[in-house]
Design an enzyme around this catalytic site. Structure first.
Site, PDB file in Angstrom:
ATOM      1  N   PHE A 108      52.014  29.892  43.114  1.00  0.00           N
ATOM      2  CA  PHE A 108      51.774  29.036  44.244  1.00  0.00           C
ATOM      3  C   PHE A 108      50.728  29.941  44.995  1.00  0.00           C
ATOM      4  O   PHE A 108      50.966  30.891  45.470  1.00  0.00           O
ATOM      5  CB  PHE A 108      53.027  28.708  45.033  1.00  0.00           C
ATOM      6  CG  PHE A 108      52.374  27.822  46.450  1.00  0.00           C
ATOM      7  CD1 PHE A 108      51.773  26.451  46.302  1.00  0.00           C
ATOM      8  CD2 PHE A 108      52.812  28.374  47.648  1.00  0.00           C
ATOM      9  CE1 PHE A 108      51.597  25.949  47.645  1.00  0.00           C
ATOM     10  CE2 PHE A 108      52.659  27.796  48.756  1.00  0.00           C
ATOM     11  CZ  PHE A 108      51.901  26.710  48.728  1.00  0.00           C
ATOM     12  N   LYS A 159      51.977  40.428  47.888  1.00  0.00           N
ATOM     13  CA  LYS A 159      53.106  40.453  49.054  1.00  0.00           C
ATOM     14  C   LYS A 159      54.268  41.339  48.729  1.00  0.00           C
ATOM     15  O   LYS A 159      54.898  42.084  49.752  1.00  0.00           O
ATOM     16  CB  LYS A 159      53.723  39.163  48.991  1.00  0.00           C
ATOM     17  CG  LYS A 159      54.567  38.899  50.147  1.00  0.00           C
ATOM     18  CD  LYS A 159      55.093  37.330  50.331  1.00  0.00           C
ATOM     19  CE  LYS A 159      55.788  37.059  51.275  1.00  0.00           C
ATOM     20  NZ  LYS A 159      56.124  35.631  51.584  1.00  0.00           N
TER      21      LYS A 159
END
Lengths: 566, 157
Positions: free
Chosen positions: A112, A162
């Protein structure tokens, strides 16, 4: 000191002296935004679109000379930022853009909001990094700032997965950079400089051709000295407006597609081009085989690849302009009598008298050029002027009396509509004491109009002067000249109520149809200290002239205004 | 128009994941030609050597070198003039063809038979690029099933 990667990012920015970050949060960059929330070393401006965030950082960098910083998330956050990166890349503006990326374990899985940021931005950044380990993060950030600001400046992207911003590790920010494969040439070759000086002394009709590199290297004072000492006349490119100063008698004007007659004739007749941080762009040269056809060429540029790319150069000098011009000054000291080029300057003066830059002013309708001259009269050196792209941009370059470098901020290389407003926001943040005016068109302003909200929220009082001709003016002009007046998709008669739009977003709007109204609106806008739109109804069919048709020789200019009806 | 010339360029780069795409992307983005490209790590270092055969006029060739230099992970760009240049090729022949003939052919080009199986014969040759071209032409009468060229590597003399 132990900290997570997100904190390292903040610490690095603080160590680099960053005061303002422009950005927009999202999933993959959230860890960093969590640390931004906790720190008070720099402020964060929430632009309303990632493209605007990068342009704002860009405007900040152009106005201050420091590295601009923007922050975006992965996927669409990053792709929105691409136009900003490309804009900065084409104009060699130092930026560090930090983007979030999906966690390392998801890279390559079409996760995503995953996109190959390093792959996409490779051709529009000076360099880019995908950080693969926490331990390399401090070094990468240090290198990013170093690469952005050194040599030929440019944007650098740092893409950080991340999980790396969440991971804890030791933070030691390096105090120096050593990239063995990256050592820009700063000092010009002395023998080459000596030869160039010899050529200048021998020349009869030399011409300084000054480009954006003069702004980037802060060489304006030295270039003015060079002109002053030798009395050699100068032309400026779009990107160099302000380097010589408008009142300087040695400045002939801007050259190129919309340059003035005398500048283009100077380039066509000179016997020695002294190119200082200019890159012979096609909008400057016109037909290459006719460009400066009687001249030898000295080319000073920090980027060796710019030299010899388009024209054959007789005296190539790779180096920083400041360094090279300083050495030229030493070599030229006492070597040129000030009267030597007076005949040459006289010829150019006559050209300027023959076809000066001019427009037909009117009492019935506001001419866009008048607006720009008027702002120049009222604010002059006190203003920083940004622009979007199109007719208004060229009129500003022609008619605003720019007195110093970094006073004029526009997207020259990429020609990005929507650049001006966010760039003005960045410039105002960098130079709060200046009046910052974005001179724009009714087409361009809509391309980042959401920044009204940003400017209103942060009380950044940018004045937008919309030269509204209800046309996509420059394309309309080409359609008039070269497409038999078929105005395909350029009629912008349907448009928002700009005054109401500004007010709906927390700004102030003015509708202006007369000169008196303009003066009053501008005066009020300056006093209000809020973001404003001054919507100026201007002559619909005004053309930017002179004009060298694309691919034509510089000396073949369209001079007189063509009569036209719709 | 300036005449097009062939050039062999060696690029010594930092051995990092994106470096090959930086180099090949530069060629694609600026419209430069790539005839062959080979890359392998340099022993005992964290660097790789990329060998590119390209062609273009003088201005283009100069730009290629300068633009390659601008890439941050590029250490060195060598435009070869006095060089030893070699290319390798593997050719697969049907087993029905004459083993002795194929062997003789390969040996004539400094190569030999490297594998013989139930259904095929594989020959290998490493030689100068134009000799490789001649060799490939010569193999045509032995009905080659597959030809794999390795790209040029070069070393300055």
């Amino acid at each position: 000191m132990k900290m997570n990667g997100a904190q390292m990012v903040c610490e690095a920015l603080i160590a680099e002296g960053v005061k303002t970050v422009f950005g927009y949060p999202g999933g993959a960059i959230m860890n960093v935004y969590d640390e931004i929330y906790k720190q008070d070393g720099f402020e964060h401006i929430l632009n309303r679109h990632e493209q605007a965030a990068v342009h704002a950082a860009d405007g900040y960098a152009r106005a201050t000379g420091e590295v601009g910083v923007a922050m975006v998330t992965s996927g669409p956050g990053f792709t929105n930022a691409v136009t900003g990166l490309a804009t900065a890349y084409m104009d060699s503006i130092p930026l560090v853009v930090i983007s979030g990326q999906v966690p390392l374990s998801l890279i390559g899985t079409d996760g995503f909001q995953e996109i190959d940021a390093v792959g996409i931005s490779r051709p529009c950044t000076k360099h880019n990094y995908l950080v693969r380990e926490l331990s390399e993060l401090p070094r990468v950030l240090k290198e990013a700032f170093h690469i952005a600001r050194s040599g030929r400046p440019g944007p650098v992207l740092v893409d950080i997965p991340k999980d790396i911003t969440a991971e804890f590790g030791d933070f030691v920010y390096p105090d120096s950079v050593n990239i063995e494969s990256y050592k820009p040439t700063v000092k010009g070759n002395n023998r080459q400089i000596d030869k160039a000086v010899e050529a200048i002394i021998k020349a009869k009709k030399p011409l300084l051709y000054i480009g954006g590199g003069a702004v980037l290297s802060n060489a304006s004072d030295l270039i003015r000295q060079l002109a002053e000492m030798t009395q050699i006349p100068a032309v400026e490119t779009l990107m160099a407006r302000g380097v010589m100063g408008d009142s300087n008698p040695l400045l002939i004007g801007m050259l190129g597609m919309h340059g003035n007659y005398a500048s283009n004739m100077a380039m066509s007749e000179t016997d020695l081009v002294i190119a200082l941080g200019a890159r012979f762009d096609d909008r400057v040269t016109g037909k290459l085989s006719e460009f400066a056809r009687y001249a030898d060429i000295i080319h000073v540029d920090i980027d060796a690849a710019n030299i010899g790319k388009l024209v054959d150069v007789d005296y190539p000098i790779v180096g920083d302009l400041r360094n090279v011009v300083e050495n030229m000054l030493t070599g030229l000291e006492g070597a040129v009598k000030p009267a030597r080029y007076s005949d040459w300057r006289e010829i150019l003066n006559q050209y300027d008298t023959l076809h000066p830059l001019s427009f037909q002013d009117s009492d019935e309708v506001i001419k866009p050029q008048w607006v720009i001259e008027r702002i120049g009269q009222l604010l002059g050196e006190q203003a920083i002027i940004t622009s979007d792209v199109g007719q208004h941009q060229m009129w500003v370059a022609q008619y605003y009396p720019f007195d110093r470098p970094r006073q004029w901020i526009n997207s020259g290389g990429l020609g990005t509509m929507g650049f001006g407003f966010p760039a003005a926001i960045g410039a105002k943040r960098g130079c709060p004491d200046k009046t910052v005016i974005n001179i724009t068109g009714d087409g361009s302003i809509l391309m980042n109009v959401q920044e009204l909200v940003t400017a209103a929220e942060y009380k950044i009082p940018v004045i937008n002067v919309i030269l509204n001709n209800h046309f996509l003016g420059m394309v309309r002009q080409w359609q008039s000249f070269f497409y038999d007046q078929r105005y395909s998709e350029t009629d912008l008669s349907f448009q928002p109520n700009f005054k109401a739009l500004a007010e709906a977003c927390g700004g102030i709007g003015y509708d202006v149809t007369t000169k008196e109204e303009f003066d009053a609106a501008l005066q009020d806008a300056i006093e209000q200290n809020r973001v404003t739109f001054i919507n100026v109804a201007v002559n619909r069919f005004e053309n930017v002239l002179p004009m060298v048709p694309a691919g034509g020789a510089l000396y073949n200019m369209i001079l007189a205004d063509k009569k036209e009806t719709k | 128009m300036m005449a097009e010339t062939r050039r062999v360029i060696s690029v010594v780069v930092e051995n990092e994941s994106s470096v090959l795409s930086r180099v090949s992307g530069l060629f694609a983005g600026r419209g430069y030609n790539i005839d062959t490209l080979t890359v392998a790590p340099l022993p005992g270092t964290n660097r790789s050597r990329i060998t590119i055969v390209t062609k273009g006029n003088e201005r283009i060739l100069e730009q290629i070198t300068k633009q390659l230099h601008k890439l941050i992970p590029v250490y060195k760009v060598v435009e070869h003039e006095e060089m030893i240049e070699k290319e390798m090729v593997l050719v697969k022949f049907p087993i029905e063809e004459s083993l002795a003939d194929i062997q003789a052919l390969c040996e004539a080009y400094n190569g030999g038979i490297v594998n013989v199986g139930v259904h095929m014969i594989i020959g290998m040759v490493a030689d100068e690029p134009n000799r490789i071209r001649h060799f490939i032409e010569a193999t045509s009468r032995y009905n080659p099933i597959e030809i794999v060229r390795g790209g040029v590597v070069a070393i300055e003399r």
